[in-house]
Write a protein that holds these residues in place. Sequence first.
Motif, short mmCIF file in Angstrom:
data_model
loop_
_atom_site.label_atom_id
_atom_site.label_comp_id
_atom_site.label_asym_id
_atom_site.label_seq_id
_atom_site.Cartn_x
_atom_site.Cartn_y
_atom_site.Cartn_z
N LEU A 89 12.78 55.66 17.59
CA LEU A 89 13.84 55.20 19.36
C LEU A 89 14.79 55.56 18.15
CD1 LEU A 89 14.80 56.07 21.79
CD2 LEU A 89 14.04 53.71 22.10
N SER A 90 15.52 54.47 17.18
CA SER A 90 16.95 53.51 16.55
C SER A 90 17.69 55.44 16.11
CB SER A 90 16.36 52.19 15.50
OG SER A 90 17.50 52.72 15.14
N ILE A 91 16.64 55.74 14.91
CA ILE A 91 17.29 56.76 14.46
C ILE A 91 18.07 58.15 15.66
CG2 ILE A 91 16.80 58.99 13.00
CD1 ILE A 91 14.55 56.83 11.88
N LEU A 92 17.24 58.39 15.92
CA LEU A 92 17.22 59.52 17.08
C LEU A 92 18.44 59.39 18.07
CD1 LEU A 92 13.97 60.90 18.80
CD2 LEU A 92 15.90 61.79 17.34
N LEU A 93 18.98 57.54 18.90
CA LEU A 93 20.03 57.35 19.32
C LEU A 93 20.86 58.02 18.48
CD1 LEU A 93 18.34 54.40 21.69
CD2 LEU A 93 18.83 56.58 22.24
N ASP A 94 20.61 57.29 17.23
CA ASP A 94 21.81 56.99 16.19
C ASP A 94 22.44 58.87 15.93
OD1 ASP A 94 23.41 56.82 14.33
OD2 ASP A 94 22.54 57.41 12.29
N LYS A 95 21.35 59.55 15.99
CA LYS A 95 21.49 61.34 15.76
C LYS A 95 22.03 61.76 17.09
CE LYS A 95 17.83 62.01 12.33
NZ LYS A 95 19.21 62.48 11.03
N LYS A 125 21.56 52.49 15.83
CA LYS A 125 21.21 52.08 15.23
C LYS A 125 20.77 50.24 15.01
CE LYS A 125 22.23 54.83 10.88
NZ LYS A 125 23.17 55.05 10.05
N SER A 126 21.57 49.56 15.87
CA SER A 126 20.78 48.14 16.25
C SER A 126 20.45 47.44 17.05
CB SER A 126 22.43 47.66 16.02
OG SER A 126 23.58 48.18 17.72
N LEU A 127 19.96 48.62 17.50
CA LEU A 127 19.26 48.31 18.47
C LEU A 127 17.75 47.26 17.84
CD1 LEU A 127 16.10 49.52 18.65
CD2 LEU A 127 16.77 51.71 19.33
N VAL A 128 17.11 46.12 18.91
CA VAL A 128 16.60 45.44 18.09
C VAL A 128 15.18 45.55 18.47
CG1 VAL A 128 15.47 43.11 17.72
CG2 VAL A 128 18.44 43.47 17.65
N HIS A 129 13.95 45.83 17.77
CA HIS A 129 12.67 46.13 18.39
C HIS A 129 12.22 44.64 18.24
CE1 HIS A 129 8.51 47.74 17.84
NE2 HIS A 129 8.87 47.05 19.51
N PHE A 130 12.20 43.67 19.35
CA PHE A 130 11.42 42.86 19.45
C PHE A 130 9.94 42.73 19.23
CE2 PHE A 130 10.06 37.88 21.26
CZ PHE A 130 9.00 38.16 20.75
N SER A 131 9.37 42.65 18.08
CA SER A 131 7.75 43.36 18.11
C SER A 131 7.10 42.57 18.15
CB SER A 131 8.25 43.95 16.50
OG SER A 131 6.35 43.92 16.11
#
Length: 597
Positions: A366-372, A379-385
Amino acid sequence: MNLETTIGALVAKAVETLYGLETKIADIQLQKTKREFEGELTVVIFPFVKAARKSPEQTGREIGEFLQQNNPVISAFNVIKGFLNLSISQKYWLETLNEIHTNSNFGKTPVTDNSELMMIEYSSPNTNKPLHLGHIRNNLLGYSIAEIQKANGWKVVKTNIVNDRGIHICKSMLAWKLFGNGETPQSTGMKGDHLVGKYYVIFDQAYKSEIKELTEKGISEEEAKKSAPLIVAAQQMLFAWENNDPEVRQLWEMMNGWVYAGFDVTYKQLGVDFDKIYYESETYLEGKEKVEEGLENKVLYRREDGSVWADLTADGLDEKLLLRADGTSVYMTQDIGTAKLRYEHYPIKKMVYVVGNEQNYHFQVLSILLDKLGFEWGKSLVHFSYGMVELPEGKMKSREGTVVDADDLMEEMINTARETSQELGKLDNCTPDEIESIAQLVGLGSLKYFMLKVDPRKSMTFNPKESIDFNGNTGPFIQYTHARIKSVLRKAIDQGIEFKSLTSTDLVISEKESYLIQLLTEFPAVVKQAGDEFSPALIANYIYDLVKEFNQFYHDFTILKEENVNIKQFRLVLAESTAAIIKSGMALLGIDVPERM
RNA sequence: GGUCUGGUAGCUCAGCUGGAUAGAGCAACGCCCUUCUAAGGCGUGGGUCAAGAGUUCGAAUCUCUUCCGGAUCACCA
């Protein structure tokens, strides 16, 4: 400027003056002195030994003398091996206690108009079944993280994305239509989410027996799973839903309505809430739009069958489907749509997703896709896993009935708290309303603390029997300590003793007492670290240490019967400050503390 | 198989940005309520920090290898 920075700077100066060694303050190793040695702060000397060209002991003594001459806060020092232990003057601790005591916002960074906004998504339920133990960990973590970030000066918007559409809810709807006989929460007295969950289970059972029948006729299991009449009907229902079939939509709205009413009760009982709720039925179309855009920009591509894909092989990942051949969207597409709406609605600086670690890959993608796709914050989203919750027997499995239901669990904890209070005779002088509210507070405190005290990143084992323990490192132990302090303070007030602040800081206090003050001073750093690392567990462990230490003090020293009025006042101030930090820290975990219990 | 992640006392967990003899709780055993709430305090026993190698004055902590678990790699969410 706090004590550590002051002393760190002075050590740097000492090393430069004595040995000509330039050191960054950040590189100076200052730590809390171990309990078995005298002193409160320890400087690790080894890094300076080379430059000093002397033994570690000799170097330590020279630096110690320099520090003592240049800062009156240091009352004494000793050197053991390569460790320089510094004793801090009691006056310093007493003055610090006064500051803590009068600062009602101690440990927290105020949120101002200029604060930046963090959006935290948590909970994210499906609407086909009630919440269970796994959701509890998610909800408690999400809520606590939000409180912790607020305490670190962030504006926080708590959000929830409800997965209200898709094949799963169609399964419940279909089963209800076929076998429900018009049952409603009203007619059955069941909570709406449990009622809908019941039909999800009924669907699964009926579907399984259809598969069994088919395989007995010689059809392969794979084929049977696809062609069983029930699953076909559910898919048709989903198709009808997407095409706005009025009858299906009406059923969908009715049953989702039941579920939301049920969720509201569970959320309220858990003590969690949201500032803004998104529904996937409202966001998934936005995702489709964004995907079309991506196609135009050639970030994505369409295959011959019409499905749409992202090629992430350059990023070391696979190719990822975004739209099926029939044009319907998948999970990822919905998340893109939801993200788009959120950033249109709020000036989000940081986006945090509280989602289990089973979805690590999803969020990486998701992070890469949103960036693209041109979202600058992608890129800076935080997945609090966070890790999964397991039972002593292993993973929870809904099909085997080993799922621990959230409502049942909370009720059980509250019942146990009520029984324990009765057995101990703690609340004999309270009204029934008070007894009930304390039972709730303690039962939930026990559950919440149990789940939040472990490192969120790690998977944890939940033993329903052991978690009900109210002794030792538990929520009730902490709540109890708070109640005991409050009891003493009430008595002091009854006796007309004044303890708004210390009238004298020239007192001789015990080591135990100065150590307690030192612990209190650590609270702000703990809050900050918990925010940086997204870890409520750090707060929980800190409070536990504090409480354990206070209980020893409470046991070894008298407060109200102390004859020296200044000492008595000091101890009351110390006790009240401790209670305030317990309350404030527990609030960051979403746990309330009682005045009596 | 690829990627990620974990392995610390019988059990549940701290400690992990390198520092002194690895800590708590539970469970077991023993002690402490005419004194501010005993849901408390004190004590005893319990460890090859999965194994091996390396880096370092110093490793549970960093690096590598191995063993054992878990997650993930869906036209599920």
